[in-house]
Design a protein around this motif. Structure first.
Motif, PDB file in Angstrom:
ATOM      1  N   SER B 251      56.024 -43.085 -28.589  1.00  0.00           N
ATOM      2  CA  SER B 251      55.295 -42.249 -27.633  1.00  0.00           C
ATOM      3  C   SER B 251      55.953 -42.318 -26.268  1.00  0.00           C
ATOM      4  O   SER B 251      56.116 -41.301 -25.592  1.00  0.00           O
ATOM      5  N   GLY B 252      56.328 -43.530 -25.879  1.00  0.00           N
ATOM      6  CA  GLY B 252      56.987 -43.712 -24.586  1.00  0.00           C
ATOM      7  C   GLY B 252      58.290 -42.940 -24.524  1.00  0.00           C
ATOM      8  O   GLY B 252      58.650 -42.392 -23.488  1.00  0.00           O
ATOM      9  N   SER B 253      58.993 -42.868 -25.671  1.00  0.00           N
ATOM     10  CA  SER B 253      60.276 -42.172 -25.659  1.00  0.00           C
ATOM     11  C   SER B 253      60.074 -40.678 -25.398  1.00  0.00           C
ATOM     12  O   SER B 253      60.935 -40.029 -24.814  1.00  0.00           O
ATOM     13  N   LEU B 254      58.906 -40.152 -25.799  1.00  0.00           N
ATOM     14  CA  LEU B 254      58.638 -38.736 -25.513  1.00  0.00           C
ATOM     15  C   LEU B 254      58.617 -38.492 -24.005  1.00  0.00           C
ATOM     16  O   LEU B 254      59.254 -37.579 -23.494  1.00  0.00           O
ATOM     17  N   ILE B 255      57.882 -39.388 -23.307  1.00  0.00           N
ATOM     18  CA  ILE B 255      57.781 -39.277 -21.850  1.00  0.00           C
ATOM     19  C   ILE B 255      59.159 -39.407 -21.210  1.00  0.00           C
ATOM     20  O   ILE B 255      59.556 -38.612 -20.349  1.00  0.00           O
ATOM     21  N   VAL B 256      59.880 -40.442 -21.655  1.00  0.00           N
ATOM     22  CA  VAL B 256      61.183 -40.731 -21.061  1.00  0.00           C
ATOM     23  C   VAL B 256      62.145 -39.571 -21.307  1.00  0.00           C
ATOM     24  O   VAL B 256      62.889 -39.157 -20.410  1.00  0.00           O
ATOM     25  N   GLU B 257      62.127 -39.008 -22.509  1.00  0.00           N
ATOM     26  CA  GLU B 257      63.011 -37.890 -22.823  1.00  0.00           C
ATOM     27  C   GLU B 257      62.664 -36.672 -21.978  1.00  0.00           C
ATOM     28  O   GLU B 257      63.555 -35.960 -21.501  1.00  0.00           O
ATOM     29  N   ALA B 258      61.340 -36.441 -21.789  1.00  0.00           N
ATOM     30  CA  ALA B 258      60.941 -35.305 -20.967  1.00  0.00           C
ATOM     31  C   ALA B 258      61.368 -35.523 -19.519  1.00  0.00           C
ATOM     32  O   ALA B 258      61.833 -34.604 -18.846  1.00  0.00           O
ATOM     33  N   LEU B 259      61.244 -36.754 -19.035  1.00  0.00           N
ATOM     34  CA  LEU B 259      61.570 -37.059 -17.640  1.00  0.00           C
ATOM     35  C   LEU B 259      63.076 -36.946 -17.385  1.00  0.00           C
ATOM     36  O   LEU B 259      63.501 -36.367 -16.396  1.00  0.00           O
ATOM     37  N   PRO B 263      67.913 -35.076 -24.843  1.00  0.00           N
ATOM     38  CA  PRO B 263      67.534 -34.182 -25.940  1.00  0.00           C
ATOM     39  C   PRO B 263      67.233 -34.899 -27.253  1.00  0.00           C
ATOM     40  O   PRO B 263      67.976 -34.780 -28.222  1.00  0.00           O
ATOM     41  N   GLY B 264      66.135 -35.624 -27.305  1.00  0.00           N
ATOM     42  CA  GLY B 264      65.718 -36.276 -28.543  1.00  0.00           C
ATOM     43  C   GLY B 264      64.521 -35.568 -29.148  1.00  0.00           C
ATOM     44  O   GLY B 264      64.123 -34.486 -28.683  1.00  0.00           O
ATOM     45  N   ALA B 265      63.923 -36.206 -30.151  1.00  0.00           N
ATOM     46  CA  ALA B 265      62.795 -35.592 -30.854  1.00  0.00           C
ATOM     47  C   ALA B 265      61.614 -35.369 -29.910  1.00  0.00           C
ATOM     48  O   ALA B 265      60.869 -34.397 -30.058  1.00  0.00           O
ATOM     49  N   GLY B 266      61.448 -36.253 -28.919  1.00  0.00           N
ATOM     50  CA  GLY B 266      60.344 -36.131 -27.978  1.00  0.00           C
ATOM     51  C   GLY B 266      60.466 -34.877 -27.140  1.00  0.00           C
ATOM     52  O   GLY B 266      59.498 -34.135 -26.950  1.00  0.00           O
ATOM     53  N   LEU B 267      61.686 -34.625 -26.627  1.00  0.00           N
ATOM     54  CA  LEU B 267      61.903 -33.434 -25.805  1.00  0.00           C
ATOM     55  C   LEU B 267      61.734 -32.172 -26.651  1.00  0.00           C
ATOM     56  O   LEU B 267      61.115 -31.201 -26.227  1.00  0.00           O
ATOM     57  N   LEU B 268      62.283 -32.219 -27.884  1.00  0.00           N
ATOM     58  CA  LEU B 268      62.120 -31.091 -28.809  1.00  0.00           C
ATOM     59  C   LEU B 268      60.635 -30.808 -29.019  1.00  0.00           C
ATOM     60  O   LEU B 268      60.181 -29.667 -28.973  1.00  0.00           O
ATOM     61  N   PHE B 269      59.873 -31.894 -29.219  1.00  0.00           N
ATOM     62  CA  PHE B 269      58.442 -31.776 -29.475  1.00  0.00           C
ATOM     63  C   PHE B 269      57.715 -31.177 -28.273  1.00  0.00           C
ATOM     64  O   PHE B 269      56.902 -30.271 -28.403  1.00  0.00           O
ATOM     65  N   TRP B 270      58.056 -31.705 -27.097  1.00  0.00           N
ATOM     66  CA  TRP B 270      57.382 -31.252 -25.882  1.00  0.00           C
ATOM     67  C   TRP B 270      57.676 -29.769 -25.624  1.00  0.00           C
ATOM     68  O   TRP B 270      56.774 -28.983 -25.329  1.00  0.00           O
ATOM     69  N   ASN B 271      58.972 -29.385 -25.757  1.00  0.00           N
ATOM     70  CA  ASN B 271      59.332 -27.984 -25.561  1.00  0.00           C
ATOM     71  C   ASN B 271      58.633 -27.095 -26.578  1.00  0.00           C
ATOM     72  O   ASN B 271      58.169 -26.009 -26.253  1.00  0.00           O
ATOM     73  N   SER B 272      58.540 -27.574 -27.829  1.00  0.00           N
ATOM     74  CA  SER B 272      57.881 -26.785 -28.863  1.00  0.00           C
ATOM     75  C   SER B 272      56.386 -26.667 -28.597  1.00  0.00           C
ATOM     76  O   SER B 272      55.767 -25.664 -28.937  1.00  0.00           O
ATOM     77  N   ALA B 273      55.795 -27.714 -27.980  1.00  0.00           N
ATOM     78  CA  ALA B 273      54.369 -27.657 -27.662  1.00  0.00           C
ATOM     79  C   ALA B 273      54.122 -26.560 -26.637  1.00  0.00           C
ATOM     80  O   ALA B 273      53.107 -25.874 -26.679  1.00  0.00           O
ATOM     81  N   GLN B 274      55.054 -26.399 -25.704  1.00  0.00           N
ATOM     82  CA  GLN B 274      54.852 -25.379 -24.678  1.00  0.00           C
ATOM     83  C   GLN B 274      55.004 -23.973 -25.234  1.00  0.00           C
ATOM     84  O   GLN B 274      54.349 -23.051 -24.759  1.00  0.00           O
ATOM     85  N   THR B 275      55.864 -23.798 -26.242  1.00  0.00           N
ATOM     86  CA  THR B 275      55.988 -22.470 -26.846  1.00  0.00           C
ATOM     87  C   THR B 275      55.101 -22.347 -28.072  1.00  0.00           C
ATOM     88  O   THR B 275      55.139 -21.347 -28.776  1.00  0.00           O
ATOM     89  N   ARG B 276      54.306 -23.385 -28.353  1.00  0.00           N
ATOM     90  CA  ARG B 276      53.404 -23.419 -29.509  1.00  0.00           C
ATOM     91  C   ARG B 276      54.141 -23.086 -30.797  1.00  0.00           C
ATOM     92  O   ARG B 276      53.737 -22.256 -31.588  1.00  0.00           O
ATOM     93  N   ASP B 277      55.260 -23.787 -30.986  1.00  0.00           N
ATOM     94  CA  ASP B 277      56.101 -23.586 -32.159  1.00  0.00           C
ATOM     95  C   ASP B 277      55.625 -24.569 -33.236  1.00  0.00           C
ATOM     96  O   ASP B 277      56.168 -25.670 -33.390  1.00  0.00           O
ATOM     97  N   PHE B 278      54.572 -24.167 -33.975  1.00  0.00           N
ATOM     98  CA  PHE B 278      53.883 -25.128 -34.837  1.00  0.00           C
ATOM     99  C   PHE B 278      54.714 -25.704 -35.985  1.00  0.00           C
ATOM    100  O   PHE B 278      54.577 -26.875 -36.295  1.00  0.00           O
TER     101      PHE B 278
END
Lengths: 300, 313
Positions: B251-259, B263-278
């Motif tokens: 979970s922490g890696s998601l934050i760190v990747e976004a910050l 370009p890891g799974a966390g950033l991919l996930f976060w970007n997909s959440a914003q475009t609602r790419d389910f």
């Protein structure tokens, strides 16, 4: 954390002629912990700041005012203005409201749900217990932030929704804890005795299990509040915050972080200090409550 | 040992099954269904129906689950219409980078937290122990992104040592190792604050054990007691902690990747959440959860190696 073995001299217990009530012991343990008293004072101050502050310090938090964006602290705006020209101090108060409401709500909700899940699982046992605990395992192995973001992206986040979503990932360890306590209580003599007298499961849970796990639950719930505030701040930072004009400290910080290379310190550090101070105070309070609970247990 | 590993393996399989059920449930809880989520609000009823038929969404739920699970096992996790790429190929590109980030931070965290906890436990309630404990409690009470921001200010703004944003990675696993520095330090410090607390209290508990007194009465030096006896016995609890905190670290890696824009799974996930790419969101959650379960399994097996008592339970 600290070992009580060192701090209590051996003769001390015998000197107390009169047995002290459990509440007295709890209170004196708590008051004896200076850090805990300071933390409580800090928390009270933060509550006053967030809820009474806006009554004394009037700001306009609904209108965007781009003429006033990113202004440094002045007499008109004690802590400067945000990237959208809102007064930062007023914004911090508003962010504090949602943060404190969320922390308390998640603490209560997660504890209540974890208590129910854990006691049922521990008491019924057998296949039901295994299934219930595998469900907990499964939820625990999904990294919670991914799950929270997934849920929050399905519907548009409101404070209630975020409370529910964070609670949905917070009850798991409570359920495990309560189940373990219930299992150990089930084998106690007085529980077998009351079973022998024909007590029903609901009575056993209400009269014996709940009062016994209450102390542990309060400690656990307090630490859950700290975690919930951290998660809420993280969500705010990621842009999954409460709908405007409400805000949270994480969202305020994220606005400041976008301007980090411009040196707008007032958009970062006050919010940062508030988050850390609140979470730190709650954590210290939780640790102190644990000492209180353990002191009670030791007296038995 | 073989029995213990087998038992834990069985549990992991059941947990993965439960995780897949949860993801499947979310998939079907989407408002308006997966098809609506993909085609958008303006899609006509005919378009919706034809995609539903194509994706087999009109069959009974158990049949759908079996088909979905079978496809997932073969690595077919759906298609991202937003990124115009299969979810599997996205995951095979982004997840290894997160794996590197998490693994390196955990290794550093252990390398720092274990000696520190050992030292603090040995010097408990002395000035240096109090100072370290207070620092760790503050770190522990800090949101991960805030820790990252502080590090950006210190190690990028004031002293430009490390880059604050990762370079463009394209399709390569790693471009510049310096990109990893700030994300790794952030994630590592967050874990150190957690691990060292546990290590310290494990050391304190162990110092009160009889075997320490025995060793001391036989003339063992402090150094020998700490390194030969306390270290191994306290490590066991830290290893379990490693498995338990893995979801938090990921979970922490998601934050760190976004910050840090890593370009890891966390950033991919976060970007997909914003475009609602389910399709991407669900695929990443599934894979990340399965990897976490496997990571937990590895930690538990390691625990069995270090502490023989565990195998018998």
């Amino acid at each position: 954390m600290a070992t009580t073995v060192d701090s209590v001299p051996l003769g001390a217990v015998e000197k107390d002629a009169k047995p002290r009530s459990l509440l007295r012991i709890a209170l004196s343990t708590f008051v004896g912990n200076k850090l805990a008293v300071i933390s409580l004072a800090i928390l009270i101050l933060i509550v006053l700041f967030s809820f009474l502050g806006p009554l004394l310090y009037h700001t306009n938090q609904t209108a965007t005012n781009l003429v006033l964006e990113n202004q440094p602290p002045s007499s008109a705006h004690i802590l400067g203005t945000s990237p959208t020209g809102k007064d930062e101090l007023g914004r911090l108060m508003l962010g504090g409201q949602s943060t404190l409401e969320l922390g308390l709500a998640v603490g209560v909700l997660a504890t209540a749900f974890g208590l129910i899940w854990g006691t049922v699982s521990g008491f019924v046992g057998g296949v039901v217990d295994s299934i219930m605990m595998r469900v907990v395992d499964a939820f625990l192995s999904i990294p919670f932030l991914f799950f929270v973001i997934l849920l929050a992206s399905i519907a548009r986040p409101t404070l209630t929704l975020i409370i529910i979503v964070i609670s949905a990932v917070s009850w798991l360890s409570t359920a495990r804890l309560v189940r373990a306590e219930t299992l150990s209580l089930r084998t106690r003599d007085y529980v077998s005795a009351s079973l022998g007298f024909g007590a029903k499961g609901s009575r056993l849970i209400g009269r014996h299990v709940v009062p016994n796990v209450l102390g542990v639950l309060v400690v656990n719930g307090t630490l859950k509040i700290a975690d919930a505030i951290l998660t809420f701040a993280a969500l705010g930072y990621l842009g999954l915050s409460v709908p405007p004009p409400a805000t949270n400290w994480g969202e305020i910080l994220s606005g400041g972080v976008n301007n980090i290379f411009d040196g707008y310190w007032w958009q970062i550090w006050p919010a940062a200090v508030l988050i850390v101070l609140t979470v730190l105070a709650v954590n210290v309070l939780g640790d102190a409550l644990r000492d209180v609970v353990e002191a009670r247990l030791n007296q038995r | 040992m073989a029995g213990y590993v087998l038992r834990r393996f069985g549990q992991a399989i059941i947990t993965i099954f439960a995780v897949s059920l949860i993801v499947f449930a979310v998939l079907h809880a989407l408002p308006g269904g997966l098809v609506r989520a993909q085609l958008g609000q303006k899609a006509t009823a005919v378009q919706v129906h034809s995609l539903e038929v194509q994706e087999g969404l009109l069959k009974p739920l158990p049949v759908q689950y079996v088909t979905w699970a079978w496809n997932a096992m073969r690595g077919q996790l759906g298609f991202s219409y937003k990124l115009n790429e299969s979810v599997a190929s996205l995951i095979s590109l982004y997840v290894p980078r997160t794996f590197i980030l998490v693994l390196v931070s955990l290794l550093f965290a252990i390398a720092i937290a274990v000696p520190m906890g050992l030292w603090q436990g040995f010097r408990r309630n002395k000035g240096d122990d109090h100072a370290l404990s207070a620092t760790m409690l503050i770190l522990y009470s800090m949101p991960t992104f805030l820790l990252g921001v502080v590090l950006i200010v210190v190690l990028n703004l004031w002293f430009p040592v490390f880059p604050s944003t990762a370079s463009d990675y394209g399709t390569s696993l790693m471009v510049d190792a310096r990109d990893l520095a700030l994300p790794v330090i952030t994630l590592c410090l967050a874990n150190v604050s957690y691990f060292s607390r546990y290590m310290r209290s494990a050391v304190i508990d162990n110092l009160l054990e009889d075997y320490v007194r025995t060793a001391r009465s036989k003339g063992a030096t402090n150094k020998r007691i700490l390194l030969r006896h306390i270290l191994r016995n306290s490590l066991t609890s830290t290893v379990t902690l490693l498995g338990l905190t893995l979801p938090y670290t990921v979970s922490g890696s998601l934050i760190v990747e976004a910050l840090f824009n890593y370009p890891g799974a966390g950033l991919l996930f976060w970007n997909s959440a914003q475009t609602r790419d389910f399709p991407v969101l669900l695929g990443v959650v599934l894979i990340i959860a399965v990897l976490t379960v496997l990571g937990n399994l590895v930690a538990d097996v390691l625990y069995g190696v270090i502490d023989p008592r565990v195998r018998l339970r």
